[in-house]
Write an enzyme that holds these catalytic residues in place. Structure first.
Site, PDB file in Angstrom:
ATOM      1  CE  LYS A 117      17.658  -8.783  -3.269  1.00  0.00           C
ATOM      2  NZ  LYS A 117      17.668  -7.407  -4.106  1.00  0.00           N
ATOM      3  CG  ASN A 118      18.952  -4.066  -2.743  1.00  0.00           C
ATOM      4  OD1 ASN A 118      19.194  -5.272  -3.378  1.00  0.00           O
ATOM      5  ND2 ASN A 118      17.638  -3.440  -2.261  1.00  0.00           N
ATOM      6  CB  CYS A 159      12.666  -8.737 -11.117  1.00  0.00           C
ATOM      7  SG  CYS A 159      12.668  -9.032  -9.244  1.00  0.00           S
ATOM      8  NE  ARG A 184      17.433  -4.477 -13.171  1.00  0.00           N
ATOM      9  CZ  ARG A 184      17.226  -5.630 -12.474  1.00  0.00           C
ATOM     10  NH1 ARG A 184      17.038  -5.166 -10.781  1.00  0.00           N
ATOM     11  NH2 ARG A 184      16.198  -6.886 -11.923  1.00  0.00           N
ATOM     12  CG  ASP A 229      14.317  -2.086  -4.729  1.00  0.00           C
ATOM     13  OD1 ASP A 229      13.272  -2.017  -5.889  1.00  0.00           O
ATOM     14  OD2 ASP A 229      14.957  -2.545  -4.430  1.00  0.00           O
ATOM     15  NE  ARG A 236      15.014 -12.433  -6.444  1.00  0.00           N
ATOM     16  CZ  ARG A 236      15.320 -11.521  -7.499  1.00  0.00           C
ATOM     17  NH1 ARG A 236      14.223 -10.885  -7.322  1.00  0.00           N
ATOM     18  NH2 ARG A 236      16.433 -10.659  -7.296  1.00  0.00           N
TER      19      ARG A 236
END
Length: 428
Positions: free
Chosen positions: A22-23, A116, A121, A306, A400
């Protein structure tokens, strides 16, 4: 509202294939804006966040075909440099299109992104870096407008106060079409940034140093289309490792790069989990007794934030006391209260969490609510290791970042179903 119903107590067995990261895929999709041709991306996971990024690119004018795990992106008809506030608020990573738009078209307009609620951030590092490169930035009415002075960004020397992953990626993409040489110091080192460098260089960019704290980019005049396969998702792999451990299971994980997971693997081994490489994968065997460990989340190559919630779920059944220090996000303990509802003994003081493990059988199934992506994964893992049934609510967060999560778990023997709550009750 969709939920998981999980019946715990079943040791996982079998094999599972890890999806594309995903990242890694999100910045790569944003970088596809830099080409005016047809870009083909393989191993694209079907996630809510990827769907949002697809919608962002289509809003800008891209034509996209998504078949299976292959996505074809035609950026030749991009006709907008502004993204709707509605799309930006769906996902934080949507801000990654700012660098590509600004460097290719000379201007960009985005709203402050969502995502989230795990802590602050800010985009300060993104905007400071773009300003150093010659962008004139104005913030008003919830939007950020940026214009490249003279029509083109200028290569510059940028030093981050903190190795931000998003800022590193955004400025890498902004620099590839900038005039001259850009040096990013104290850059983030994540494997996903190395994957982005590979993708950009395949398009004709001149980027070096990804994976170290200094990245050097020599700007070019144009980039061409390319094909690229996304690296495996190390966080998904780590999540399945903890699931195997908490159930005393024995599973094989396929499509995995262990060298991207050294901090995770080291802690799992300290906890007594057995891991060894097999053909095309890694075997993970959960021990009868989980040993306590101390964990400090740090920027890569340190232990990833994470994976902190998932490891906390596992440590809640360890034989002894563990301490977790969360050094990345100040608000990433929202899963603690839900784990407590399941019987976990956890105390939090600021960024420090003390987990007093109760060994096997200490967690009990109950109703828990998901506050964010990784918290949702942690609660699902806790449910796998708990007695009786656990109902995990608001699982759209899990969607997600995890592709076919419940299907993969069921393939390993877990008893988990997805249900939809309607006015008539619960439907499968």
């Amino acid at each position: 509202m969709e939920k998981y119903i999980i019946m715990g107590g079943n040791p996982l067995s079998g094999s599972v294939r890890i999806s594309g990261a995903k990242n890694a895929v999100l910045p790569i999709l944003a970088a596809s804006l830099l080409s005016s041709g047809l870009t083909v991306i393989y191993d694209v996971p079907r996630l809510r966040d990827v769907q949002v990024m697809k919608e962002v690119l289509e809003f800008l004018g891209c034509s996209i075909e998504w078949s299976g795990s292959t996505m074809k992106i035609d950026g030749s008809k991009v006709n907008s440099i502004e993204i709707s506030d509605f799309l930006m608020r769906k996902m934080r990573a949507s801000n990654l299109v700012m660098g590509p738009l600004l460097t290719k078209f000379g201007s960009a307009k985005v709203s402050f992104p969502g995502g989230c609620a795990i802590g602050s951030r800010p985009m300060d590092l993104h905007l400071k870096g773009l300003s150093i490169m010659g962008a004139v930035i104005e913030e008003k009415f919830g939007f950020i407008e940026a214009v490249a002075s003279g029509g083109r960004l200028k290569g510059s020397e940028i030093c981050f106060d903190f190795p931000s992953v998003g800022a590193t990626e955004n400025l890498m993409m902004a620099a590839v079409l900038a005039e001259g040489k850009t040096v990013i110091s104290n850059a983030a080192k994540e494997p996903e940034i190395v994957d982005l460098q590979k993708f950009l260089n395949n398009m004709g960019a001149k980027v070096s140093g990804a994976g170290t704290d200094v990245i050097i980019i020599h700007g070019v005049d144009e980039l061409t289309a390319t094909e690229h396969t996304v690296i495996p998702d190390r966080i998904e792999a780590g999540t399945f490792m903890t699931a195997a451990a908490i159930t005393r299971g024995n599973i094989k994980i396929e499509n995995i790069h262990l060298r991207h997971m050294e901090a995770i693997v080291a802690k799992l081994k300290d906890m007594g989990v057995k891991l060894f490489e097999e053909d095309f994968g890694v075997r993970v065997i959960g021990p009868d007794v989980i040993k306590p460990v101390d964990i400090k989340t740090m920027p890569y190559p340190g232990f990833p934030t994470d994976m902190q919630p998932q490891m906390m779920a596992l440590l809640s059944i360890a034989q002894g006391t563990s301490i977790i220090s969360e050094n990345i996000f100040e608000n990433r303990y929202k899963h603690v209260d839900e784990l407590r509802r399941m019987g976990a003994d956890i105390k939090v003081e600021g960024r420090i969490a003390v987990i007093k493990g109760k060994n096997k059988g200490s967690l009990s199934g109950t109703f828990v609510n998901t506050s964010d992506l990784r918290a949702g994964a942690a609660l699902a893992i806790a449910g796998l290791g708990a007695e009786d049934a656990t109902i995990v609510d608001s699982i759209y967060h899990i969607d997600r970042g995890y592709e076919n999560f419940e299907q993969k778990l069921r393939g390993l023997g877990a008893k988990v179903i997805r249900v939809t709550e309607t006015n008539k009750g619960m439907e499968k």
